[in-house]
Design a protein around this motif. Structure first.
Motif, PDB file in Angstrom:
ATOM      1  N   HIS A 120       0.844  -1.197   0.000  1.00 31.06           N
ATOM      2  CA  HIS A 120       0.000   0.000   0.000  1.00 31.06           C
ATOM      3  C   HIS A 120       0.877   1.244   0.000  1.00 31.06           C
ATOM      4  O   HIS A 120       1.712   1.433   0.896  1.00 31.06           O
ATOM      5  CB  HIS A 120      -0.965   0.034   1.196  1.00 31.06           C
ATOM      6  N   ASP A 121       0.640   2.095  -0.975  1.00 35.17           N
ATOM      7  CA  ASP A 121       1.462   3.277  -1.191  1.00 35.17           C
ATOM      8  C   ASP A 121       0.657   4.483  -0.701  1.00 35.17           C
ATOM      9  O   ASP A 121      -0.376   4.813  -1.276  1.00 35.17           O
ATOM     10  CB  ASP A 121       1.733   3.346  -2.712  1.00 35.17           C
ATOM     11  N   ALA A 122       1.128   5.128   0.362  1.00 34.79           N
ATOM     12  CA  ALA A 122       0.281   6.135   1.025  1.00 34.79           C
ATOM     13  C   ALA A 122       0.962   7.493   1.204  1.00 34.79           C
ATOM     14  O   ALA A 122       0.845   8.120   2.264  1.00 34.79           O
ATOM     15  CB  ALA A 122      -0.159   5.586   2.382  1.00 34.79           C
ATOM     16  N   PRO A 123       1.638   8.012   0.162  1.00 30.32           N
ATOM     17  CA  PRO A 123       2.363   9.269   0.398  1.00 30.32           C
ATOM     18  C   PRO A 123       1.469  10.499   0.567  1.00 30.32           C
ATOM     19  O   PRO A 123       1.951  11.544   0.973  1.00 30.32           O
ATOM     20  CB  PRO A 123       3.229   9.405  -0.860  1.00 30.32           C
ATOM     21  N   TYR A 124       0.163  10.338   0.249  1.00 27.23           N
ATOM     22  CA  TYR A 124      -0.723  11.513   0.330  1.00 27.23           C
ATOM     23  C   TYR A 124      -1.656  11.469   1.539  1.00 27.23           C
ATOM     24  O   TYR A 124      -2.626  12.235   1.601  1.00 27.23           O
ATOM     25  CB  TYR A 124      -1.544  11.638  -0.966  1.00 27.23           C
ATOM     26  N   ALA A 125      -1.365  10.578   2.487  1.00 25.28           N
ATOM     27  CA  ALA A 125      -2.291  10.356   3.607  1.00 25.28           C
ATOM     28  C   ALA A 125      -2.528  11.618   4.449  1.00 25.28           C
ATOM     29  O   ALA A 125      -3.556  11.722   5.130  1.00 25.28           O
ATOM     30  CB  ALA A 125      -1.783   9.231   4.491  1.00 25.28           C
ATOM     31  N   ASN A 169       5.337   5.100   2.822  1.00 25.19           N
ATOM     32  CA  ASN A 169       4.961   6.456   3.154  1.00 25.19           C
ATOM     33  C   ASN A 169       6.149   7.350   2.848  1.00 25.19           C
ATOM     34  O   ASN A 169       7.244   6.855   2.565  1.00 25.19           O
ATOM     35  CB  ASN A 169       4.532   6.540   4.625  1.00 25.19           C
ATOM     36  N   SER A 170       5.936   8.645   2.930  1.00 21.82           N
ATOM     37  CA  SER A 170       6.978   9.528   2.439  1.00 21.82           C
ATOM     38  C   SER A 170       6.881  10.897   3.079  1.00 21.82           C
ATOM     39  O   SER A 170       5.789  11.357   3.410  1.00 21.82           O
ATOM     40  CB  SER A 170       6.804   9.653   0.929  1.00 21.82           C
ATOM     41  N   LEU A 171       8.033  11.537   3.204  1.00 21.18           N
ATOM     42  CA  LEU A 171       8.010  12.916   3.697  1.00 21.18           C
ATOM     43  C   LEU A 171       7.885  13.911   2.537  1.00 21.18           C
ATOM     44  O   LEU A 171       7.717  15.110   2.761  1.00 21.18           O
ATOM     45  CB  LEU A 171       9.258  13.206   4.538  1.00 21.18           C
ATOM     46  N   SER A 172       7.963  13.389   1.309  1.00 21.11           N
ATOM     47  CA  SER A 172       7.981  14.250   0.110  1.00 21.11           C
ATOM     48  C   SER A 172       6.797  15.183   0.032  1.00 21.11           C
ATOM     49  O   SER A 172       6.949  16.380  -0.210  1.00 21.11           O
ATOM     50  CB  SER A 172       7.980  13.393  -1.155  1.00 21.11           C
ATOM     51  N   LYS A 173       5.593  14.607   0.194  1.00 17.22           N
ATOM     52  CA  LYS A 173       4.384  15.405  -0.003  1.00 17.22           C
ATOM     53  C   LYS A 173       3.874  15.898   1.344  1.00 17.22           C
ATOM     54  O   LYS A 173       3.464  17.049   1.483  1.00 17.22           O
ATOM     55  CB  LYS A 173       3.301  14.583  -0.696  1.00 17.22           C
TER      56      LYS A 173
HETATM   57  C1  LIG Z   1       1.611   7.411  -5.636  1.00 19.00           C
HETATM   58  C2  LIG Z   1       3.024   7.806  -5.451  1.00 19.00           C
HETATM   59  N1  LIG Z   1       3.857   6.965  -4.838  1.00 19.00           N
HETATM   60  C3  LIG Z   1       5.143   7.278  -4.632  1.00 19.00           C
HETATM   61  C4  LIG Z   1       5.659   8.473  -5.067  1.00 19.00           C
HETATM   62  C5  LIG Z   1       7.112   8.742  -4.850  1.00 19.00           C
HETATM   63  O1  LIG Z   1       7.339   9.655  -3.867  1.00 19.00           O
HETATM   64  P1  LIG Z   1       8.751   9.827  -3.189  1.00 19.00           P
HETATM   65  O2  LIG Z   1       9.712   8.875  -3.849  1.00 19.00           O
HETATM   66  O3  LIG Z   1       9.147  11.229  -3.396  1.00 19.00           O
HETATM   67  O4  LIG Z   1       8.552   9.464  -1.756  1.00 19.00           O
HETATM   68  C6  LIG Z   1       4.835   9.385  -5.723  1.00 19.00           C
HETATM   69  C7  LIG Z   1       5.381  10.644  -6.220  1.00 19.00           C
HETATM   70  O5  LIG Z   1       4.802  11.365  -6.978  1.00 19.00           O
HETATM   71  C8  LIG Z   1       3.484   9.033  -5.920  1.00 19.00           C
HETATM   72  O6  LIG Z   1       2.636   9.855  -6.540  1.00 19.00           O
END
Ligand SMILES: Cc1ncc(COP(=O)(O)O)c(C=O)c1O
Length: 397
Positions: free
Chosen positions: A210-215, A241-245
């Motif tokens: 599960h990819d949740a970078p926008y949570a 998860n990610s600190l990016s967004k």
């Molecule tokens: C759904 C999704 N997953 C993962 C990523 C990757 O993000 P990052 O590698 O910057 O954590 C993105 C970036 O746009 C994304 O939209």
């Protein structure tokens, strides 16, 4: 041998690979810019706003320390892993063991790609949402797996129909990729949907990625859940998860894998051969972001909400089909007049107006007929982009 005639062949597994869409788009944009055209990019999901000052201060303080410049522990410092675990407890009420069930990543893209490499054998089926973030299918193809597309359709609120997956496909499937809040559609996944997915995975012995970078980018009072909130999820799921967004730190390259301890350990082993972890001050500041005051995110989300409304209003005015998203940083829009060719539409729009949006087809065959607009650009520029779009559609289409 004549050096000019010497052709270097790539390995078979990448021979048919095209560059990532944005790599070729960047070239076209560079050409247009060199001709003096004013380009407005609302294509990539890269936040324009900076992280809060206290996060940057921590990075600077940490970078000034003499003992912070060597190699960092593989998979992240204990302090960062502890911060991830505390964040999961505070934000989602989910308990994770910092050492065994968390891993620092060089952005979640790295972890997602590596997950395909550590789990998939040639012939395994990989269940990939369509439209979806391109890395799920690219890592599957490079691993030699068979990609089975799960259509995300407007009529199903962009959730995959798990009951429609044929039994033999489900039996051969090793991984299912899910992503809510969703890129590119902006759709959200409820806890009930996650429960259904966890049941499906348990019944068929499938791993959930599960990819949740926008949570943490939600609007209108919506709060996105983690799939790890479902009892038993950790048996078969890993969440990226990610600190990016969340914290406007996309360029810092910092993310995390959280969940099943075996999967986390496979990723860690693979990574230990590939990279040598992240710069310690980035991990330090990342921990500060996760544990510090989260209130500034509300104000930031309000900025995205304003942009969302501005974009949605303009698109509706000229006949696009749009549902205002409750989360993430994208508006997903069906082309007016039932047009289908999103690549051609976006290329013409870029050439005629200087506005760059992402064609839906980039995210898979079911993305055709749509385009994606990113909200990660300064509000006044988005305003100007919408003005140009509206005029263009009214006069040129
Ligand atoms: C759904 C999704 N997953 C993962 C990523 C990757 O993000 P990052 O590698 O910057 O954590 C993105 C970036 O746009 C994304 O939209």
């Amino acid at each position: 041998m004549d050096s000019k005639s010497f052709i270097i062949q790539p390995a078979d597994r990448i021979a048919s690979f095209k560059p990532y869409f944005f790599a070729s788009l960047n070239q076209r944009i560079a050409t247009l810019k060199s001709q003096g055209i004013d380009i407005i990019r609302i294509d990539m999901g890269s936040p324009d706003l900076p992280p809060a000052d206290f996060i940057i201060d921590r990075l600077v303080e940490s970078a000034r320390r003499a003992d912070m410049h060597g190699y960092t522990q593989m998979g992240g410092t204990p302090a960062f892993k502890k911060a991830v675990s505390e964040y999961y407890q505070k934000r989602f009420g989910v308990q994770v063991d910092p050492q065994k069930e968390t891993l620092a990543l060089l952005g979640s893209k790295e972890g997602l790609f590596n997950l395909g490499q550590v789990l998939l054998n040639p012939g395994d089926v990989s269940l990939v949402p369509d439209p979806g973030y391109p890395v799920y299918s690219s890592t599957s193809i490079i691993a030699g797996a068979e990609v089975y597309h799960l259509p995300l359709l407007a009529e199903n609120e962009y959730l995959p129909d798990l009951d429609a997956i044929p039994e033999d496909v489900a039996r051969r499937a090793k991984v299912i990729w899910l992503n809510y809040p969703n890129n590119p559609t902006g759709a959200t996944g409820s806890l009930q949907f996650f429960e259904k997915a966890v049941n499906f995975a348990h019944q068929n012995g499938i791993i959930i990625a599960h990819d949740a970078p926008y949570a943490d980018i939600c609007f209108d009072g919506y709060v996105a859940p983690s799939i790890l909130q479902v009892p038993g999820a950790k048996d078969i799921a890993v969440e990226f998860n990610s600190l990016s967004k969340t914290y406007n730190m996309a360029g810092w390259r910092l993310g995390m894998a959280v969940g099943n301890a075996q999967i986390v350990s496979y990723l860690n082993t693979y990574k230990s051969q590939m990279d040598s972890s992240t710069f310690a001050p980035i991990l330090d500041a990342g921990a500060e972001a996760l544990l510090g005051d989260q209130e500034w995110l509300e104000e930031r989300n309000q900025v995205y909400k304003e942009r969302r409304d501005l974009v949605t209003d303009a698109l509706v005015e000229v006949g696009f089909e749009v549902v205002p998203p409750k989360a993430a940083i994208y508006v997903w829009a069906g082309l007016p007049l039932k047009r289908r060719d999103s690549l051609e539409f976006c290329a013409r729009l870029l050439d005629d107006t200087g506005v760059s949006m992402t064609p839906g087809i980039v995210f898979g065959p079911n993305g055709e007929g749509y385009l994606r607009i990113s909200l990660g650009t300064e509000t006044s520029r988005i305003h100007e982009a919408m003005r140009r779009l509206v005029t263009w559609v009214k006069t040129r289409m």
